[in-house]
Enzyme design. Structure first.
Site, short mmCIF file in Angstrom:
data_model
loop_
_atom_site.label_atom_id
_atom_site.label_comp_id
_atom_site.label_asym_id
_atom_site.label_seq_id
_atom_site.Cartn_x
_atom_site.Cartn_y
_atom_site.Cartn_z
N CYS A 223 -0.14 3.78 2.67
CA CYS A 223 0.31 3.41 4.02
C CYS A 223 1.83 3.55 4.19
CB CYS A 223 -0.08 1.96 4.32
SG CYS A 223 -1.80 1.55 4.01
N ASP A 224 2.60 3.07 3.22
CA ASP A 224 4.04 2.90 3.40
C ASP A 224 4.92 3.75 2.48
OD1 ASP A 224 3.29 0.99 5.23
OD2 ASP A 224 3.58 -0.69 3.88
N CYS B 119 0.83 -1.20 0.00
CA CYS B 119 0.00 0.00 0.00
C CYS B 119 0.87 1.25 0.00
CB CYS B 119 -0.92 -0.01 1.22
SG CYS B 119 -1.90 1.49 1.42
#
Length: 300
Positions: free
Chosen positions: A132-133, A129
Site C-alpha cells: 500500500c505505502d 503495508c
C-alpha cells in the site's frame, strides 16, 4: 428481525451489505469502532481497482454511502456473543438483535508497539503495508520492525524501491523461511539489527527517528529514518464468535473462499478468516461471496 446481520463495517462487511440489499434482504450492519476498518489508516491507495489514487477515508466513505443508499441499516455496537438457532441472536453491549443469518466481518488489527505518539504518527511515517505505502518512500531510508515471514515479505518489497531498509529484530535471528532469509541476505541495501527493540518515536507532525535499545547490552541508539513499517503480525477480533465458528491457533476463523463457518446460517468474510492475503480487494471479494451464500441459505 433482520434477514442478515453483518458484524463489522470494513470493506468486507460493507460489500456484503451492498450485495445483500441488492438481493432484497433486510440488513443490519453493526460496527464497534470505525466505518471502513483498517483502510482508514491509509492516506493514499494506489492499488484498488477503479481508482488511480484515493485515500482510505474517501474509499470507506464511498462504500458506506453506497450501502446506506441501498437501504442497509448501520448502527454502532460492540458484539460480545452470537447465539445459534433457527433464529440467530447477536448480543451487543448496547442491545440484542435477531436475524435469520449472520455474516462475521470483524476484521483484524495490525499489532502495534503501543508507544507514545504511535496513533498520531500512523500515516505520517508509521505504516503497516509495503504494497500500500512502499512507493511513498522511493529512494528513501525506512525501517521494518519484525523478522517473521510477514516482515520478510515487506522487507523484500521495500528493498526494490527504497535506498536502504534497516530491519529491527528483537531476537538474535530471523524467524521467517530460510529461502526468504537467503533472498534478504543477498540484498546489499538491507541491514539487520538483532537483539534490538524500539523504545520511542521521535517527531511531531511526521516521524523523524526511532530510539532503540539492545536487549543484551542495554546500549541505546537513535536511528534516523523517513518511515517505519510495523510487521509484527495481525490480531483478529474473533473471541465473541468462538461458539459458532472454529478458530485456528492464531484466532482466525477457519474458512475458505466460500466463507462458510461450519455453522449453518453463519458466514465469515474479510481479514478475520484464514487466508493467504489480507488486502482490500480480497476483503471485498469475501464480502460478495459471504452475502451470496447467505442469500442462497435464506432462499432454500
Amino acid at each position: 428481525m433482520y434477514d442478515i446481520i453483518i458484524v463489522g463495517a470494513g470493506p468486507a462487511g460493507l460489500t456484503a451489505a451492498v450485495y445483500a440489499r441488492r438481493a432484497g434482504k433486510s440488513v443490519l450492519v453493526l460496527e464497534k469502532d470505525t466505518f471502513g476498518g483498517q483502510i482508514t489508516f491509509s492516506p493514499k491507495l494506489e492499488n484498488y481497482p477503479g481508482f488511480q489514487e484515493i485515500s482510505g477515508n474517501e474509499l470507506a466513505q464511498k462504500m458506506l454511502e453506497q450501502a446506506l443508499n441501498l437501504g442497509a441499516e448501520i448502527d454502532m455496537d460492540t458484539v460480545t456473543d452470537v447465539m445459534d438457532g433457527e433464529v440467530k441472536e447477536v448480543i451487543g453491549e448496547a442491545g440484542r438483535y435477531e436475524a435469520k443469518a449472520v455474516i462475521i466481518a470483524a476484521g483484524a488489527h495490525h499489532r502495534r508497539l503501543n508507544l507514545p505518539k504511535e496513533e498520531e504518527l500512523i500515516g505520517n511515517g508509521i505504516s503497516f503495508c509495503a504494497v500500500c505505502d512502499g512507493a511513498f518512500y522511493k529512494g528513501q531510508h525506512v525501517a521494518v520492525i519484525g523478522g517473521g515471514n510477514t516482515a520478510l515479505q515487506e522487507i523484500l518489497l521495500l528493498s526494490e524501491v527504497c535506498d536502504k531498509v534497516t530491519v529491527v529484530q528483537n531476537l538474535a535471528f530471523l524467524t521467517g523461511e530460510k529461502k526468504m532469509i537467503q533472498l534478504l541476505e543477498a540484498k546489499e541495501n538491507i541491514e539487520v539489527i538483532y537483539n534490538t527493540i524500539v523504545t520511542a518515536y521521535e517527531g511531531e507532525d511526521a516521524l523523524k527517528a526511532i530510539h532503540l535499545v539492545n536487549t543484551e547490552t542495554n546500549e541505546t541508539s537513535r536511528l534516523e529514518v523517513d518511515g517505519i513499517f510495523l510487521a509484527i503480525g495481525t490480531a483478529p477480533e474473533n473471541e465473541a464468535f468462538r461458539k459458532v465458528s472454529k478458530l485456528d491457533e492464531w484466532g482466525y476463523i477457519e474458512a475458505d473462499e466460500r466463507c462458510l463457518t461450519g455453522t449453518s446460517g453463519i458466514f465469515v468474510a474479510g481479514d478475520c478468516r484464514t487466508k493467504a492475503y489480507r488486502q482490500i480487494a480480497t476483503a471485498v471479494a469475501d464480502g460478495a461471496a459471504a452475502a451470496l451464500n447467505a442469500c442462497r441459505y435464506l432462499d432454500q
